[in-house]
Scaffold this motif. Structure first.
Motif, short mmCIF file in Angstrom:
data_model
loop_
_atom_site.label_atom_id
_atom_site.label_comp_id
_atom_site.label_asym_id
_atom_site.label_seq_id
_atom_site.Cartn_x
_atom_site.Cartn_y
_atom_site.Cartn_z
N GLY A 197 0.78 -1.23 0.00
CA GLY A 197 0.00 0.00 0.00
C GLY A 197 0.81 1.28 0.00
N ARG A 198 2.12 1.22 -0.26
CA ARG A 198 2.94 2.44 -0.29
C ARG A 198 2.59 3.30 -1.50
N ASP A 199 2.76 4.61 -1.35
CA ASP A 199 2.54 5.56 -2.44
C ASP A 199 3.84 6.29 -2.74
N THR A 200 4.93 5.54 -2.85
CA THR A 200 6.25 6.11 -3.10
C THR A 200 6.31 6.75 -4.48
N GLU A 201 6.90 7.93 -4.57
CA GLU A 201 7.01 8.60 -5.87
C GLU A 201 8.00 7.83 -6.75
N ILE A 202 7.57 7.52 -7.98
CA ILE A 202 8.41 6.79 -8.94
C ILE A 202 8.35 7.47 -10.29
N SER A 203 9.38 7.23 -11.11
CA SER A 203 9.44 7.84 -12.44
C SER A 203 10.22 6.94 -13.38
N TYR A 204 10.39 7.39 -14.60
CA TYR A 204 11.04 6.60 -15.66
C TYR A 204 12.43 6.13 -15.22
N GLY A 205 12.69 4.83 -15.40
CA GLY A 205 13.97 4.25 -15.05
C GLY A 205 13.97 3.55 -13.70
N ASP A 206 12.94 3.78 -12.85
CA ASP A 206 12.87 3.12 -11.55
C ASP A 206 12.47 1.65 -11.72
N THR A 207 12.81 0.83 -10.72
CA THR A 207 12.46 -0.58 -10.74
C THR A 207 12.02 -1.01 -9.34
N GLY A 208 11.34 -2.16 -9.26
CA GLY A 208 10.99 -2.72 -7.96
C GLY A 208 9.50 -2.90 -7.76
N THR A 209 9.13 -3.18 -6.51
CA THR A 209 7.75 -3.50 -6.18
C THR A 209 6.80 -2.32 -6.35
N ASP A 210 7.28 -1.09 -6.10
CA ASP A 210 6.41 0.07 -6.27
C ASP A 210 5.99 0.21 -7.72
N VAL A 211 6.94 -0.04 -8.63
CA VAL A 211 6.62 0.03 -10.06
C VAL A 211 5.63 -1.08 -10.44
N ALA A 212 5.86 -2.30 -9.93
CA ALA A 212 4.96 -3.41 -10.23
C ALA A 212 3.54 -3.13 -9.71
N GLU A 213 3.44 -2.53 -8.52
CA GLU A 213 2.13 -2.17 -7.97
C GLU A 213 1.40 -1.20 -8.91
N ALA A 214 2.15 -0.19 -9.39
CA ALA A 214 1.55 0.79 -10.30
C ALA A 214 1.12 0.13 -11.61
N GLN A 215 1.94 -0.79 -12.12
CA GLN A 215 1.60 -1.47 -13.37
C GLN A 215 0.29 -2.26 -13.23
N CYS A 216 0.13 -2.93 -12.09
CA CYS A 216 -1.12 -3.67 -11.86
C CYS A 216 -2.32 -2.73 -11.83
N LEU A 217 -2.18 -1.60 -11.14
CA LEU A 217 -3.30 -0.67 -11.01
C LEU A 217 -3.60 0.01 -12.34
N LEU A 218 -2.58 0.24 -13.15
CA LEU A 218 -2.81 0.80 -14.49
C LEU A 218 -3.60 -0.20 -15.34
N ARG A 219 -3.23 -1.47 -15.22
CA ARG A 219 -3.96 -2.48 -15.97
C ARG A 219 -5.40 -2.59 -15.48
N ARG A 220 -5.60 -2.45 -14.16
CA ARG A 220 -6.97 -2.48 -13.63
C ARG A 220 -7.79 -1.32 -14.19
N ALA A 221 -7.12 -0.18 -14.45
CA ALA A 221 -7.80 0.99 -15.00
C ALA A 221 -8.02 0.89 -16.50
N GLY A 222 -7.61 -0.23 -17.10
CA GLY A 222 -7.85 -0.44 -18.52
C GLY A 222 -6.75 0.09 -19.42
N ILE A 223 -5.57 0.36 -18.85
CA ILE A 223 -4.45 0.88 -19.64
C ILE A 223 -3.29 -0.09 -19.50
N SER A 224 -2.81 -0.61 -20.61
CA SER A 224 -1.72 -1.60 -20.57
C SER A 224 -0.36 -0.94 -20.39
N PRO A 225 0.39 -1.35 -19.34
CA PRO A 225 1.76 -0.85 -19.15
C PRO A 225 2.81 -1.80 -19.72
N GLY A 226 2.38 -2.79 -20.50
CA GLY A 226 3.29 -3.84 -20.93
C GLY A 226 3.26 -4.98 -19.93
#
Length: 263
Positions: free
Chosen positions: A195-224
């Motif tokens: 449940g962290r809301d850590t600020e992330i941007s291009y080039g970052d890696t890890g669980t925060d990025v994976a969390e965001a990718q899942c939520l983007l997919r839930r919103a109907g937008i594919s992050p790859g």
């Protein structure tokens, strides 16, 4: 969009297969030469040579491009290994025709030299030993057979582990995460980063990025892929989401963007 230059006619066919695939990854990832250089650590001038077919890219450059575009590197590195071996064989067959790029003559000068050799009746260059010639032919056949096996692999099927030659570091496939979408106390979560809301941007890696990718997919937008790497596809998905949510489209996931994703 700059026009793609054709590959040199004299380029080895196995190397051409690799260069075509690298070009496809660059195009699919919407990478400029500048972003390609920044994301891989190899200069834009070097990538111009690699993608132009005038110089074989090193293994590390190929692996860096696979990581940048979220591509499984196993098949790509197998193609590079085959192309590099064939490239070396051609160098052995024609030792005077593969000098460094900065020392090469222009095409006109090469043509003039060939014409002079034909006029003077000079015989073509040959390897001094029949045994070496036979060995080169045997290696070529073996690598062609290996290439056919690689090209038949389905890209959507997880490849088997590839044996790593002695003295070569093993390549670890990109990590993948499982999305466990749930809504708790009015907030969406993928169950990856607690449940962290850590600020992330291009080039970052890890669980925060994976969390965001899942939520983007839930919103109907594919992050790859859900691989925990903030690459070009994830960046495009973030910007699309920010635009739809009426947020500042900066490609960075800060507090407001996280709140909208979890809302």
């Amino acid at each position: 969009m700059p026009r793609i230059k054709p590959l040199p006619d004299e380029l080895d066919p196995l190397a051409a297969q690799l260069v075509v695939r690298l070009r496809e990854l660059k195009t699919h990832g919407e990478l400029t030469m500048r972003r390609l250089a920044a994301g891989t650590g190899y200069s834009a001038r070097s990538w111009e040579r690699y993608l132009g077919g005038t110089s074989l890219p090193p293994r590390a450059a190929v692996e860096a491009l696979a990581r940048l575009t979220g591509t499984d590197p196993v098949r790509l590195l197998a193609m590079h290994e085959i192309a590099a071996a064939s490239w070396d064989i051609r160098r052995a067959e024609s030792p005077g025709e593969h000098e460094p790029e900065e020392q090469r003559r222009s095409e006109d000068e090469k043509g003039e030299r060939r014409e002079q050799e034909r006029e003077q009746g000079q015989p073509p260059r040959r390897l001094p030993h029949i045994a070496l010639t036979a060995g080169v032919l045997a290696l070529t056949v073996a690598f062609m057979a290996a290439l056919l096996l690689v090209l038949r692999l389905d890209e959507n099927v997880a490849p088997a582990a590839v044996a790593t030659p002695a003295g070569t570091a093993a390549t670890t496939p990109p990590h993948s995460y499982l999305c466990r979408i749930a809504r708790t106390d009015g907030r969406w979560s993928a169950g990856i980063n607690n449940g962290r809301d850590t600020e992330i941007s291009y080039g970052d890696t890890g669980t925060d990025v994976a969390e965001a990718q899942c939520l983007l997919r839930r919103a109907g937008i594919s992050p790859g892929g859900i691989d925990g790497m903030f690459g070009p596809l994830t960046l495009r998905a973030v910007k699309t989401f920010q635009d739809r949510a009426g947020l500042v489209v900066d490609g960075m996931l800060g507090p407001r963007s996280w709140k909208a994703l979890r809302g």
